[in-house]
Every structure is written in structure tokens, then in C-alpha cells.
Motif scaffolding. Sequence first.
Motif, PDB file in Angstrom:
ATOM      1  N   SER A   1      10.595 -52.937 -15.266  1.00 28.49           N
ATOM      2  CA  SER A   1      11.285 -54.063 -14.651  1.00 28.49           C
ATOM      3  C   SER A   1      11.143 -55.303 -15.515  1.00 28.49           C
ATOM      4  O   SER A   1      10.060 -55.597 -16.024  1.00 28.49           O
ATOM      5  CB  SER A   1      10.718 -54.334 -13.260  1.00 28.49           C
ATOM      6  OG  SER A   1      11.313 -55.481 -12.697  1.00 28.49           O
ATOM      7  N   SER A   2      12.236 -56.027 -15.669  1.00 27.00           N
ATOM      8  CA  SER A   2      12.185 -57.299 -16.393  1.00 27.00           C
ATOM      9  C   SER A   2      11.835 -58.436 -15.439  1.00 27.00           C
ATOM     10  O   SER A   2      11.622 -59.563 -15.856  1.00 27.00           O
ATOM     11  CB  SER A   2      13.523 -57.575 -17.067  1.00 27.00           C
ATOM     12  OG  SER A   2      14.547 -57.625 -16.099  1.00 27.00           O
ATOM     13  N   GLN A   3      11.777 -58.117 -14.154  1.00 28.90           N
ATOM     14  CA  GLN A   3      11.467 -59.117 -13.130  1.00 28.90           C
ATOM     15  C   GLN A   3       9.992 -59.500 -13.207  1.00 28.90           C
ATOM     16  O   GLN A   3       9.118 -58.650 -13.367  1.00 28.90           O
ATOM     17  CB  GLN A   3      11.774 -58.554 -11.746  1.00 28.90           C
ATOM     18  CG  GLN A   3      11.441 -59.501 -10.614  1.00 28.90           C
ATOM     19  CD  GLN A   3      11.840 -58.930  -9.273  1.00 28.90           C
ATOM     20  OE1 GLN A   3      12.816 -58.224  -9.161  1.00 28.90           O
ATOM     21  NE2 GLN A   3      11.067 -59.238  -8.258  1.00 28.90           N
TER      22      GLN A   3
ATOM     23  N   GLY B   1       6.902 -60.893 -11.176  1.00 30.33           N
ATOM     24  CA  GLY B   1       6.490 -60.973  -9.781  1.00 30.33           C
ATOM     25  C   GLY B   1       5.766 -59.696  -9.398  1.00 30.33           C
ATOM     26  O   GLY B   1       5.298 -58.946 -10.241  1.00 30.33           O
TER      27      GLY B   1
ATOM     28  N   GLU C   1       8.009 -58.013  -4.242  1.00 27.67           N
ATOM     29  CA  GLU C   1       9.192 -58.817  -4.529  1.00 27.67           C
ATOM     30  C   GLU C   1      10.311 -57.964  -5.122  1.00 27.67           C
ATOM     31  O   GLU C   1      11.477 -58.144  -4.779  1.00 27.67           O
ATOM     32  CB  GLU C   1       8.839 -59.965  -5.484  1.00 27.67           C
ATOM     33  CG  GLU C   1       7.945 -61.010  -4.847  1.00 27.67           C
ATOM     34  CD  GLU C   1       7.352 -61.988  -5.852  1.00 27.67           C
ATOM     35  OE1 GLU C   1       7.110 -63.135  -5.459  1.00 27.67           O
ATOM     36  OE2 GLU C   1       7.122 -61.599  -7.009  1.00 27.67           O
ATOM     37  N   ALA C   2       9.947 -57.007  -5.989  1.00 29.80           N
ATOM     38  CA  ALA C   2      10.954 -56.118  -6.588  1.00 29.80           C
ATOM     39  C   ALA C   2      11.597 -55.244  -5.511  1.00 29.80           C
ATOM     40  O   ALA C   2      12.819 -55.063  -5.493  1.00 29.80           O
ATOM     41  CB  ALA C   2      10.314 -55.251  -7.676  1.00 29.80           C
TER      42      ALA C   2
ATOM     43  N   LYS D   1      13.927 -57.290  -3.340  1.00 33.10           N
ATOM     44  CA  LYS D   1      15.180 -57.575  -4.036  1.00 33.10           C
ATOM     45  C   LYS D   1      16.124 -56.374  -3.945  1.00 33.10           C
ATOM     46  O   LYS D   1      17.324 -56.541  -3.730  1.00 33.10           O
ATOM     47  CB  LYS D   1      14.902 -57.927  -5.493  1.00 33.10           C
ATOM     48  CG  LYS D   1      16.123 -58.389  -6.247  1.00 33.10           C
ATOM     49  CD  LYS D   1      15.755 -58.853  -7.645  1.00 33.10           C
ATOM     50  CE  LYS D   1      16.992 -59.330  -8.381  1.00 33.10           C
ATOM     51  NZ  LYS D   1      16.662 -59.811  -9.718  1.00 33.10           N
ATOM     52  N   GLU D   2      15.587 -55.141  -4.072  1.00 33.83           N
ATOM     53  CA  GLU D   2      16.444 -53.958  -3.960  1.00 33.83           C
ATOM     54  C   GLU D   2      17.047 -53.855  -2.561  1.00 33.83           C
ATOM     55  O   GLU D   2      18.226 -53.571  -2.408  1.00 33.83           O
ATOM     56  CB  GLU D   2      15.695 -52.676  -4.289  1.00 33.83           C
ATOM     57  CG  GLU D   2      16.611 -51.473  -4.168  1.00 33.83           C
ATOM     58  CD  GLU D   2      16.006 -50.168  -4.635  1.00 33.83           C
ATOM     59  OE1 GLU D   2      16.684 -49.139  -4.472  1.00 33.83           O
ATOM     60  OE2 GLU D   2      14.883 -50.161  -5.142  1.00 33.83           O
TER      61      GLU D   2
ATOM     62  N   TYR E   1       8.324 -48.367  -6.962  1.00 37.14           N
ATOM     63  CA  TYR E   1       7.985 -49.553  -7.742  1.00 37.14           C
ATOM     64  C   TYR E   1       6.491 -49.442  -7.993  1.00 37.14           C
ATOM     65  O   TYR E   1       5.701 -49.477  -7.052  1.00 37.14           O
ATOM     66  CB  TYR E   1       8.319 -50.826  -6.961  1.00 37.14           C
ATOM     67  CG  TYR E   1       9.802 -51.015  -6.841  1.00 37.14           C
ATOM     68  CD1 TYR E   1      10.490 -51.781  -7.768  1.00 37.14           C
ATOM     69  CD2 TYR E   1      10.521 -50.394  -5.835  1.00 37.14           C
ATOM     70  CE1 TYR E   1      11.863 -51.934  -7.683  1.00 37.14           C
ATOM     71  CE2 TYR E   1      11.897 -50.536  -5.739  1.00 37.14           C
ATOM     72  CZ  TYR E   1      12.559 -51.304  -6.669  1.00 37.14           C
ATOM     73  OH  TYR E   1      13.921 -51.436  -6.589  1.00 37.14           O
TER      74      TYR E   1
END
Length: 140
Positions: A72-74, A76, A80-81, A84-85, A126
Motif C-alpha cells: 500500500s502506498s497509503q 496510516g 484506515e486502509a 477506505k476500501e 490488510y
Amino acid sequence: MKTLVVAMAVLLGAGKLANAAPKPKWVSFKSNLLNIVVSVPSDWMATKIPKALAFHYDDLTGGTAGIGILKSSQIGSIQEAADKEFQIAGRPADWVRGNATVGGMKAIKIAGMDAKDPSKRIVHYYVETPNGIYIIQCIG
């Protein structure tokens, strides 16, 4: 470097056919970018996706399955990932989210129908690693 072996027979529901089918040969793929090695059955096709290792299988009856691993480039947390999904997919009612572990590392698992194609099921993990958040996406 971690080795990730994917048991796709479970994803495809082929466990009942294990006695009738010959044992599949496995092929390993290495990603220096992701710092992982992934082994998949030899009849799975690699899908060229930048910054990810991805594979798919299409059987003779029209069934399909796939797996992808990416970092993930996110920035956090895994929470949080996953949030977001859910938001991007429109919070599908049948999706189930829960805590999990992958390779002894903290993870969040999301399972349900694919928001883009209700005939397919998804499982997304994740995973919180020392090198950042990795996402494992399975579809079948």
C-alpha cells in the motif's frame, strides 16, 4: 524474505476434487520491489501489474480465480486502509470485516461479494508488516 504460499484449491472449492485430480506443480515468483516470493500452481497465469504480484486462473467451465499482492502506498494504519476500501466500494451489506493474522503479523480481513461483479467472492487482507502495509486480494 518471507515466502507466501497460496492454497488456491480452497479458494476455488476444489478440495473435494483433490483425490481425482493430479497434484499440481507450483511455480515461484519473486518481487524485489515487494521483498516477497509467491508460489502458485503452474497453470495460473501471471498478470502484469506494476508494483504488484498478481495471478489468475480460468477453468474450462467458466470459473475464474485470482490473487494479487501489493504494498500500500497509503500512509496510516491497516484500519484506515480497510475503512477506505469499505468507503470506495460503497459499504456493501454482505461484507464482513474482522481481525486476522497473516504470517504471525496483525491483519484485517474483509470478505464478501465483489462490488463490481456479484457472481464473485472476495477476500482481502490488510497486513501490517515492519516494511509497511501489504494488501493480499483474492477473488473467485
